[in-house]
Design a protein around this motif. Sequence first.
Motif, short mmCIF file in Angstrom:
data_model
loop_
_atom_site.label_atom_id
_atom_site.label_comp_id
_atom_site.label_asym_id
_atom_site.label_seq_id
_atom_site.Cartn_x
_atom_site.Cartn_y
_atom_site.Cartn_z
N ILE A 58 0.84 -1.21 0.00
CA ILE A 58 0.00 0.00 0.00
C ILE A 58 0.86 1.24 0.00
O ILE A 58 0.61 2.20 -0.74
CB ILE A 58 -0.95 -0.01 1.22
CG1 ILE A 58 -1.99 -1.14 1.09
CG2 ILE A 58 -1.65 1.33 1.37
CD1 ILE A 58 -2.85 -1.32 2.31
N VAL A 59 1.92 1.25 0.82
CA VAL A 59 2.82 2.41 0.88
C VAL A 59 3.48 2.64 -0.48
O VAL A 59 3.59 3.77 -0.96
CB VAL A 59 3.87 2.22 1.98
CG1 VAL A 59 4.95 3.31 1.90
CG2 VAL A 59 3.22 2.24 3.35
N ASN A 60 3.92 1.54 -1.11
CA ASN A 60 4.58 1.68 -2.41
C ASN A 60 3.63 2.19 -3.48
O ASN A 60 4.00 3.03 -4.31
CB ASN A 60 5.19 0.34 -2.84
CG ASN A 60 6.40 -0.03 -2.02
OD1 ASN A 60 7.10 0.85 -1.50
ND2 ASN A 60 6.68 -1.31 -1.87
N VAL A 61 2.40 1.66 -3.49
CA VAL A 61 1.41 2.13 -4.46
C VAL A 61 1.13 3.62 -4.25
O VAL A 61 1.07 4.40 -5.20
CB VAL A 61 0.10 1.31 -4.35
CG1 VAL A 61 -1.01 1.98 -5.14
CG2 VAL A 61 0.32 -0.10 -4.86
N ALA A 62 0.99 4.02 -2.98
CA ALA A 62 0.75 5.43 -2.68
C ALA A 62 1.90 6.29 -3.16
O ALA A 62 1.70 7.36 -3.75
CB ALA A 62 0.53 5.62 -1.17
N ARG A 63 3.14 5.81 -2.92
CA ARG A 63 4.30 6.60 -3.33
C ARG A 63 4.33 6.76 -4.85
O ARG A 63 4.62 7.84 -5.37
CB ARG A 63 5.59 5.92 -2.85
CG ARG A 63 6.85 6.75 -3.13
CD ARG A 63 8.11 6.02 -2.75
NE ARG A 63 8.15 5.75 -1.32
CZ ARG A 63 8.10 4.52 -0.79
NH1 ARG A 63 8.01 3.47 -1.59
NH2 ARG A 63 8.14 4.35 0.50
N MET A 64 4.05 5.68 -5.58
CA MET A 64 4.06 5.75 -7.04
C MET A 64 2.99 6.70 -7.57
O MET A 64 3.16 7.32 -8.61
CB MET A 64 3.87 4.35 -7.64
CG MET A 64 5.09 3.45 -7.49
SD MET A 64 4.92 1.87 -8.36
CE MET A 64 3.68 1.06 -7.39
N LEU A 65 1.88 6.82 -6.82
CA LEU A 65 0.80 7.70 -7.24
C LEU A 65 0.94 9.11 -6.67
O LEU A 65 0.09 9.96 -6.89
CB LEU A 65 -0.54 7.11 -6.81
CG LEU A 65 -0.93 5.79 -7.48
CD1 LEU A 65 -2.23 5.25 -6.89
CD2 LEU A 65 -1.08 5.95 -8.98
N GLY A 66 2.02 9.34 -5.91
CA GLY A 66 2.24 10.67 -5.35
C GLY A 66 1.33 10.98 -4.17
O GLY A 66 1.02 12.14 -3.92
N LEU A 67 0.89 9.95 -3.42
CA LEU A 67 0.00 10.14 -2.29
C LEU A 67 0.75 10.01 -0.97
O LEU A 67 1.73 9.27 -0.87
CB LEU A 67 -1.14 9.11 -2.32
CG LEU A 67 -1.93 8.99 -3.62
CD1 LEU A 67 -2.99 7.91 -3.49
CD2 LEU A 67 -2.58 10.32 -3.98
N SER A 68 0.29 10.72 0.05
CA SER A 68 0.84 10.58 1.39
C SER A 68 0.13 9.44 2.10
O SER A 68 -1.00 9.09 1.78
CB SER A 68 0.65 11.88 2.19
OG SER A 68 1.29 12.95 1.56
#
Length: 729
Positions: A668-678
């Motif tokens: 989840i953290v990696n997906v968020a990072r790739m999408l530019g989300l905190s």
Amino acid sequence: MVLGLGTGWLGALAVAPVCLGVGLACGWALRARRGADPSRAHPPPVDRRFHLLADAAPLAIFELDPTGRVTYANPQWQRLGGAGATPEAASADVWAAVHPDDRAAMAGRWAKALRDGTAFRARFRILDPDGHVCWVLGQTSPVRHPSGVAVGHVGTVLEVTDLVEARQNLLRFHAIIESTTDYVGVVDGTGRLVYLNQAARETLGLDGDTDLATVDVRAFYTSESWRVVESSVMPAVSRGEVWRGELALRTPGRRDPVPVSNVVLAHRSPTGDVEFVASIARDTSEQKQLEARLHHQAEHDQLTGLPNRAPLLDWLGEALQVPAGGSVAVLFLDIDRFKVVNDSLGHEAGDRLLVSVARRLASATRPQDRVARFGGDEFVVVCVGVADQHTALELANRVRREVGGRFALGDDEVFVTVSIGVALGSPGASAEELLRDADAAMYEAKALGRDRVQLFNIDVRERVVERLDVEQALRYALERDEVCLVYQPIIDLATDEVRGAEALVRWRHPERGLLLPAQFLRVAEETGYIVELGRWILTTACQVAREVLVDPSTGEPLPLFVNLSPRQLADDRLVSTVREVVRDTGIEPGVLHFEITENALMADAETTSSTLRALRELGVRLALDDFGTGHSSLAYLKTFPVEVLKIDQTFIEGLGRDAGDQAITGAIVNVARMLGLSTVAEGVETADQAAALAALGCDLGQGYHFARPMDAAALAELIGPAEIDLTGP
């Protein structure tokens, strides 16, 4: 033609082009031979035309005597760091301007050329008069007496810094392209393949000896993808656009096509013709698999493997829309005294019991029935084609008998009963209401002694009246100042600094004491009173945030997180309400973060999307709450303007001891990072969990490990000094 040059003189002067390795003329070299014995000759006057040519030349031109001393140099020589064109140049060291790191090697080669009377050519660095490093191409040719004896040298020096740097950049770029795992290919303007990097060659099964000109690029794509190339990619690049999209490649050794994320662009000549088309593709197989796993996790209970409430609502909604020769029955099942099992035998035993109950449910229901874990120790069965109430009760009692009984939990054995509430609905009924009625009937069954089936009826409906009483009490609670807010700090996992707070509502009930949201918000949501209560919460929280949520070191406002319920999202006055509160309280819109659960988004995706985008236009930020526990999480990240993911506590609990929770949270953290989300982790209760989250790259966290919810004064003290009066008049 006879020209004089410096202290020596030349009989016949020849001017020849100096060329780089690619055949490009970069200057002129002067070559000459003496016309008579130099010991008896007297130099004739210097020809003015030669000086004009030499002075205007874009490269350095010089003459050396037999000892290697400069006897003539044009102005370019001086600009590049040479001795100049004055008479004193005769005593200058020709290597004085050469970079110290290159001087020894170049001097050795030059000494040999001088000694042997041979030509010299080298590329090296020099220091110009300002101390800047320049790359130059220097070359000389011997000047020979008719007897064959070398009597000096003439030469040129051409600055090639731009060419050298361009070549170095090209080599670096080529090394990067060759080492990347992305697939890079280039075709020329005719569609002929001219380049594939190493990753592309290996994936497509082409070795280094393959003649790319003979390869048909169509063979790389599936038939469907090639149709996309012809219908979409080619027209786009022909119009000068950059095409981005997904395609599928055929690769040897793999049965299934490889999904790739593709970027295609064309390069045009000055005349506008397409010179080449470049394609950069990235294998998204792992990403697709991750999305599939996350989607499965979002729709299935990890413990039992049963679908969760999201697909349950889908099934129920579909069943109520399509007549199936009878009614739809919802069986809402709850394990009696499950808490006793957890408290006495431990959570591991409780988990084993839940898994066993799920298995018995699957065998106790009909093939056409659908079973889901609703949450905790609650399960739901959706039965279609139910003839009447009698049939529904028969189905429910069969489930009760076959699911209840003895369960072996390791070394322990327990006897378990279940309570089941039943509600029937006809096509067109509300799925949510049907579930609510079955839930209410289940609680009625528990109240009547457990281990029984209860059909929803008018008696159960009387509980709705009780909800009305709660609603009225809530209205008075606002008037009597019984409702209050507490704030749970949100902490930077890297620095342990406060980076915001979430506003949480409490009810100071005059008879029942302090009530948590779970004890009254459901009633407020069902009755619609949540809209009025929500406005009060928003106004109060913004007033406190403007004064309290301020970074003491920078003076910048810190984020305020406020929950929005499904009923609030459905309210057509929500956007105007938020606009008014922001204006009246003076809070910056960007400080306000609305938390929305995935279940709230599911109610009416089209209307919700419109509302959220309107809020985003106000400057308000959006956070997806309880991420991973609702419906189609990844789809929501694409559909809605979310900027923050709040990871549900269910994934945090097992960090440090459960590899599954660790992997899911990391994904989840990696997906968020790739999408530019905190990312914000909820329910952080231990130092080990906080450390694990920080190691995974999660940005923020909240939970009892950091701080319990507190009033505004305590929050102000935690953050730092603030000149405010929170005591009121």
